[in-house]
Design a protein around this motif. Structure first.
Motif, PDB file in Angstrom:
ATOM      1  N   GLY A  13      -4.452  -8.091  -5.113  1.00 32.69           N
ATOM      2  CA  GLY A  13      -3.603  -7.159  -5.832  1.00 32.69           C
ATOM      3  C   GLY A  13      -3.281  -7.570  -7.252  1.00 32.69           C
ATOM      4  N   ARG A  43      -0.624  -0.757  -4.459  1.00 37.94           N
ATOM      5  CA  ARG A  43       0.340  -1.241  -5.447  1.00 37.94           C
ATOM      6  C   ARG A  43       0.003  -0.731  -6.837  1.00 37.94           C
ATOM      7  NH1 ARG A  43       1.566  -7.352  -6.470  1.00 37.94           N
ATOM      8  NH2 ARG A  43       3.002  -6.622  -8.061  1.00 37.94           N
ATOM      9  N   SER A  49      -3.465   0.533 -10.846  1.00 38.75           N
ATOM     10  CA  SER A  49      -3.366   0.661  -9.388  1.00 38.75           C
ATOM     11  C   SER A  49      -4.493  -0.107  -8.720  1.00 38.75           C
ATOM     12  CB  SER A  49      -3.434   2.140  -8.983  1.00 38.75           C
ATOM     13  OG  SER A  49      -3.434   2.273  -7.579  1.00 38.75           O
TER      14      SER A  49
END
Length: 331
Positions: free
Chosen positions: A241, A224, A217
């Protein structure tokens, strides 16, 4: 209290100032004095450069290496009063800036090995070339690689490990009531199985799974998450991310736990940098064409100097050394 490690940009700037002064390029020392007085770390870096350079001893530079070096930088109107430090015999003036910068880099390497800010935060930490197995109270095990540090946060409802730097392999004892989570580089990895590896990157981390699954995560990337299965790896980088799931790279990521590193068609500069993580000193490749040479091979992490010798022989390269602590590789 020990001094904090010198930031790389300050170390590099101190090396340039020192090289200019010691090689006779400075006429007016006003600007150097201003730089030294602007920040206490500037004077600290410069002073450490003087100490190291005075202890280095003589170096004879081969003609081929001398010819490969860039010409000296243009004159700078700067200076430092009083004491001066003189290069040893056999050291070319053209070699001085490179040798001085590398010497100060050695100071930074030594400082990084101490790394007091990280040491104060860590519950366990390894030196260059050291690996350590940590048995946790819940039956889990952590294998900490070279130049790595971790901190623990175990509580009734959680098992959290913060990987502060470097990399580690985690073998997790099951406990459904207390999730096992590794925090690193702005993200977290929660075990859904047995064994995985995490390595910190400049702005994130890489996770590789060797047994079962994990959940990764990245809160900064709108929370995300991704499940990473056995034989898969993934990278995440801060607000950018999660990257794509990858296969076929886990064996390479896990090789250090078995005492070796594997490379396939990688630039020599990357290979030497990786070997340098296991070396208590400084390794440097000189020349853009040499740095770009492609390398494939398997190397013993417990003998980085021997690995350098193996690279030299296979690629037809040479080296100049100040003992095994400071090694310059060139064609």
């Amino acid at each position: 209290m020990a001094d904090s490690p010198i930031p790389k940009e300050i170390a590099d700037e101190a090396a340039r100032w020192f090289a200019d002064r010691d090689s006779g390029l400075l006429e007016d020392e006003t600007e150097l004095n201003a730089w030294l007085n602007a920040d206490p770390r500037h004077a600290q870096a410069f002073a450490e450069m003087e100490v190291v350079w005075s202890d280095l001893g003589g170096v004879t530079v081969p003609p081929a290496l001398r010819a490969s070096l860039a010409p000296p930088p243009p004159r700078l109107p700067s200076g430092l009063p009083s004491a001066s430090v003189h290069p040893r015999r056999g050291l070319s003036r053209r070699w001085v800036p490179t040798a001085l910068a590398a010497s100060l880099a050695l100071v930074v390497v030594v400082g990084a090995a101490n790394d007091w800010p990280t040491r104060w935060r860590a519950d366990a930490m390894t030196a260059p070339g050291e690996q350590r197995t940590i048995a946790m109270p819940d039956g889990s095990h952590i294998l900490l690689n070279t130049r790595s540090a971790v901190a623990f946060d175990y509580a009734p409802g959680r098992r959290t490990v913060r990987l502060l730097k470097g990399e580690a392999a985690f073998t997790v004892a099951p406990d459904r009531r207390r999730p096992f989570t590794v925090e690193a580089g702005g993200g977290s990895t929660t075990a859904l199985g047995t064994r995985f590896l995490v390595r910190t990157l400049d702005d994130g981390a890489q996770v590789s799974v060797t047994e079962h699954r994990v959940r990764v995560s990245v809160p900064a990337a709108q929370g995300r998450t991704a499940e990473v299965g056995e034989g898969q790896s993934i990278r995440y980088r801060g607000e950018r991310g999660l990257g794509p799931l990858e296969t076929g790279k886990v064996a390479d990521a896990d090789a250090w736990t078995q005492g070796f590193l594997t490379f396939e068609d990688r630039p020599l500069s990357e290979v030497v940098a990786e070997l340098g993580r296991y070396h208590s000193g400084y390794l440097q490749v000189i020349g853009g064409d040499v740095r770009a040479r492609r390398v494939s091979g398997v190397f013993n992490i417990h003998d980085p100097v021997g690995a350098i010798a193996k690279l030299q022989a296979s690629l037809g390269l040479r080296s100049t050394r100040l003992t095994d602590r400071l090694i310059f590789i060139y064609s």
